[in-house]
Design an enzyme around this catalytic site. Structure first.
Site, PDB file in Angstrom:
ATOM      1  N   ASP A   1      23.004  10.744  11.060  1.00 42.80           N
ATOM      2  CA  ASP A   1      24.015  11.662  11.608  1.00 42.80           C
ATOM      3  C   ASP A   1      24.888  12.210  10.476  1.00 42.80           C
ATOM      4  O   ASP A   1      25.226  13.397  10.456  1.00 42.80           O
ATOM      5  CB  ASP A   1      24.921  10.944  12.632  1.00 42.80           C
ATOM      6  CG  ASP A   1      24.407  11.088  14.060  1.00 42.80           C
ATOM      7  OD1 ASP A   1      23.167  11.165  14.231  1.00 42.80           O
ATOM      8  OD2 ASP A   1      25.230  11.117  14.992  1.00 42.80           O
TER       9      ASP A   1
ATOM     10  N   ASP B   1      20.417   5.064  11.823  1.00 34.48           N
ATOM     11  CA  ASP B   1      21.031   5.835  12.909  1.00 34.48           C
ATOM     12  C   ASP B   1      22.314   6.478  12.396  1.00 34.48           C
ATOM     13  O   ASP B   1      22.550   7.671  12.588  1.00 34.48           O
ATOM     14  CB  ASP B   1      21.328   4.907  14.097  1.00 34.48           C
ATOM     15  CG  ASP B   1      22.000   5.655  15.236  1.00 34.48           C
ATOM     16  OD1 ASP B   1      21.519   6.754  15.587  1.00 34.48           O
ATOM     17  OD2 ASP B   1      23.013   5.154  15.763  1.00 34.48           O
TER      18      ASP B   1
ATOM     19  N   TYR C   1      19.269  -3.349  17.459  1.00 39.31           N
ATOM     20  CA  TYR C   1      18.951  -2.582  18.659  1.00 39.31           C
ATOM     21  C   TYR C   1      18.155  -3.411  19.662  1.00 39.31           C
ATOM     22  O   TYR C   1      18.216  -3.172  20.865  1.00 39.31           O
ATOM     23  CB  TYR C   1      18.117  -1.348  18.303  1.00 39.31           C
ATOM     24  CG  TYR C   1      18.926  -0.127  17.950  1.00 39.31           C
ATOM     25  CD1 TYR C   1      19.753  -0.130  16.841  1.00 39.31           C
ATOM     26  CD2 TYR C   1      18.844   1.020  18.719  1.00 39.31           C
ATOM     27  CE1 TYR C   1      20.484   0.995  16.509  1.00 39.31           C
ATOM     28  CE2 TYR C   1      19.572   2.153  18.390  1.00 39.31           C
ATOM     29  CZ  TYR C   1      20.391   2.129  17.288  1.00 39.31           C
ATOM     30  OH  TYR C   1      21.108   3.247  16.974  1.00 39.31           O
TER      31      TYR C   1
ATOM     32  N   ASP D   1      27.541   0.876   2.625  1.00 40.27           N
ATOM     33  CA  ASP D   1      28.841   1.562   2.519  1.00 40.27           C
ATOM     34  C   ASP D   1      28.827   2.534   1.339  1.00 40.27           C
ATOM     35  O   ASP D   1      29.304   3.661   1.425  1.00 40.27           O
ATOM     36  CB  ASP D   1      30.005   0.555   2.435  1.00 40.27           C
ATOM     37  CG  ASP D   1      29.770  -0.574   1.445  1.00 40.27           C
ATOM     38  OD1 ASP D   1      28.628  -0.732   0.956  1.00 40.27           O
ATOM     39  OD2 ASP D   1      30.729  -1.323   1.156  1.00 40.27           O
TER      40      ASP D   1
HETATM   41  C1  IPM Z   1      19.142   8.542  17.793  1.00 42.10           C
HETATM   42  C2  IPM Z   1      20.061   8.246  18.939  1.00 42.10           C
HETATM   43  C3  IPM Z   1      19.560   7.009  19.676  1.00 42.10           C
HETATM   44  C4  IPM Z   1      19.553   5.860  18.675  1.00 42.10           C
HETATM   45  C5  IPM Z   1      20.345   6.638  20.947  1.00 42.10           C
HETATM   46  C6  IPM Z   1      20.403   7.794  21.933  1.00 42.10           C
HETATM   47  C7  IPM Z   1      19.828   5.402  21.604  1.00 42.10           C
HETATM   48  O1  IPM Z   1      21.363   8.097  18.500  1.00 42.10           O
HETATM   49  O2  IPM Z   1      17.936   8.743  18.030  1.00 42.10           O
HETATM   50  O3  IPM Z   1      19.625   8.576  16.653  1.00 42.10           O
HETATM   51  O4  IPM Z   1      20.584   5.223  18.460  1.00 42.10           O
HETATM   52  O5  IPM Z   1      18.481   5.590  18.115  1.00 42.10           O
HETATM   53 MG    MG Z   2      21.665   8.555  16.444  1.00 42.61          MG
END
Ligand code: IPM
Ligand code: MG
Length: 356
Positions: A250, A246, A142, A222
Site C-alpha cells: 500500500d 500487505d 493471517y 521499519d
Molecule cells: C490485500 C488486501 C487483503 C489483504 C485484505 C482485503 C484481506 O488488503 O490484498 O492487500 O490483507 O491481503
Molecule cells: Mg492490502
C-alpha cells in the site's frame, strides 16, 4: 487458444472494474485470436447477502476448474459487524489458500507520464523506480491461531512460518530477480521476531546454495518503510512476509501516484493464478463510475504474462495504458489537484480499448 476464466467481481467498485478488465480481455482476444470463456462467481459481501456465507462452494469449485481467476475486491462497512469467520475478507483469504496461491507479486513502478502524481520530492521521483514486491500469501499471522480470553478483554494472533513456506517464496523472489536487476532485499524484523530469524536464516541458506549470483541484502521492515519514501530506486525485488507485504505494498502504491494503478498476481505451483488490483472495494465511490479501472486492467495483463505465457498480449495492454496516460488522460484519483477535466472509469476504459 481457448481459456476459461473465473471472474469474481466481489463488492463495492469490484463489479465496475472487473467489467472494464473483461472488455479489455475480449478486445485482446479479438486482436490476437484467443477465445475467453468467462464465468462469474460470487464472493465476499455479496455472497453473504445471497447465501449467508462469504465463499460459496460453487465459487471455489468454479475457480479451481478455471485456467485463471480475475478478482475485483471484497468487503465494505455494511458487513463490519459480522463475526470474524464470516467476514467478506475471509472469502479472499480462503480462495488464496484453497487455490494454493502462496506467492503474491505486486509490481510498483513510477510511470514517467505520472511523475506529477508521485507524492515524493521531484528529485527523488526523477530517479525513477521499478519494484517487484514478492509477498508470502498463505501463511504468517493471517492464518495463525487467534482468539480471545473468556472475558473477551484480551486477544491474540500468532505469526508462524515454516522453513518450507519461506523457501518457496524466496525461490520465486530469486528467480524473478534474475530476470530483472538481480537484487533481492529480504524484509524482516529479526531484531525482535523469532519467525524473522528463521526467515533470514532460510533465505540466506537458499541464496548461498542456489542463487549466489543474485545480490541479497536484509532490511528491517521499519527501515524498509522509510527507504521506500527516501530512495525507492534502491529496491529491485522486495521479499516479504504476508503482513509486511500487505503494508509495504500500500505504501509503494502511494509512492507511484495512486493505489488505483497497482496490479497483482497470486501464484502457486500450477499455472492457475488469481489476478486482482491491490486496492479495496471503495464502497464510498461504488456505482458512481469514478473508480480507476487501470489496476484491474493491468492485473489482466499479468494474467496473460504469468498464467498463459502470452507476453505480446500483456505488452499490448501495458502499452495501451501507458499511451493513454502519456496523452494526459486521467481518472479522478490521478488528476492534478483541483483539475476538472478527468475521465470517468468507463471513459478511461474506452480510451484504453481504443489503443489496443
Ligand atoms: C490485500 C488486501 C487483503 C489483504 C485484505 C482485503 C484481506 O488488503 O490484498 O492487500 O490483507 O491481503
Ligand atoms: Mg492490502
Amino acid at each position: 487458444m481457448k481459456y476459461n476464466i473465473a471472474a469474481v467481481p466481489g463488492d463495492g467498485i469490484g463489479p465496475e472494474i472487473v467489467a472494464s478488465a473483461i472488455e479489455v480481455l475480449k478486445k485482446v482476444g479479438e486482436k490476437f485470436g484467443h477465445e475467453f470463456n468467462i464465468k462469474e462467481y460470487d464472493a465476499g459481501g455479496c455472497a453473504i447477502d445471497k447465501y449467508g456465507i462469504p465463499l460459496p462452494k460453487e465459487t471455489t469449485e468454479g475457480c479451481l476448474a478455471s485456467d485463471s481467476v480475475l478478482l475485483g475486491a471484497v468487503g465494505g462497512q455494511k458487513w463490519d459487524d459480522i463475526p470474524n469467520h464470516l467476514r467478506p475478507e475471509k472469502a479472499l483469504l480462503a480462495l488464496r489458500k484453497e487455490l494454493g496461491l502462496y506467492t503474491n507479486l505486486r509490481p510498483a513502478k513510477i510511470q514517467p507520464a505520472l511523475a506529477d502524481a508521485c507524492v515524493l520530492r521531484p528529485d527523488i521521483a526523477a530517479k525513477g523506480f521499478d519494484i517487484m514486491i514478492v509477498r508470502e500469501l498463505t501463511g504468517g499471522i493471517y492464518f495463525g491461531e487467534r482468539g480471545r480470553n473468556e472475558k473477551g478483554d484480551a486477544a491474540f494472533d500468532t505469526e508462524s512460518y515454516s522453513a518450507y513456506e519461506i523457501e518457496r517464496n524466496a525461490r520465486n523472489a530469486f528467480e524473478i530477480a534474475r530476470k530483472r536487476k538481480s537484487h533481492v532485499t529480504s524484509v524482516e524484523k529479526s531484531n525482535v521476531l523469532e519467525t524473522s530469524r528463521l526467515w533470514k536464516e532460510t533465505v540466506h541458506k537458499l541464496h548461498e546454495s542456489e542463487y549466489p549470483d543474485v545480490k541479497l541484502d536484509d532490511m528491517y521492515v521499519d527501515n524498509a518503510a522509510m527507504q521506500l519514501v527516501r530512495d525507492p530506486s534502491f529496491f529491485d525485488v522486495m521479499l516479504t512476509s504476508n503482513m509486511f507485504g500487505d503494508i509495504l505494498s500500500d505504501e509503494a502504491s502511494q509512492v507511484t501516484g495512486s493505489i488505483g494503478l497497482l496490479a497483482s498476481a497470486s501464484l502457486g505451483d500450477s499455472k492457475r493464478g488469481m489476478y486482482e488490483p491491490i486496492h479495496g472495494s471503495a464502497p464510498d465511490i461504488a456505482g458512481k463510475d469514478l473508480a480507476n479501472p487501470i489496476a484491474t486492467i493491468l492485473s489482466a495483463a499479468m494474467m496473460f504474462r504469468y498464467s498463459f505465457d502470452l507476453a505480446a498480449e500483456a505488452d499490448c495492454i501495458e502499452n495501451a495504458v501507458n499511451k493513454v496516460l502519456e496523452a494526459g488522460w486521467r481518472t479522478k484519483d490521478i488528476a492534478a489537484q483541483g483539475a476538472e477535466n478527468w475521465l470517468r472509469g468507463s471513459e478511461m476504459t474506452q480510451k484504453i480499448l481504443a489503443e489496443i
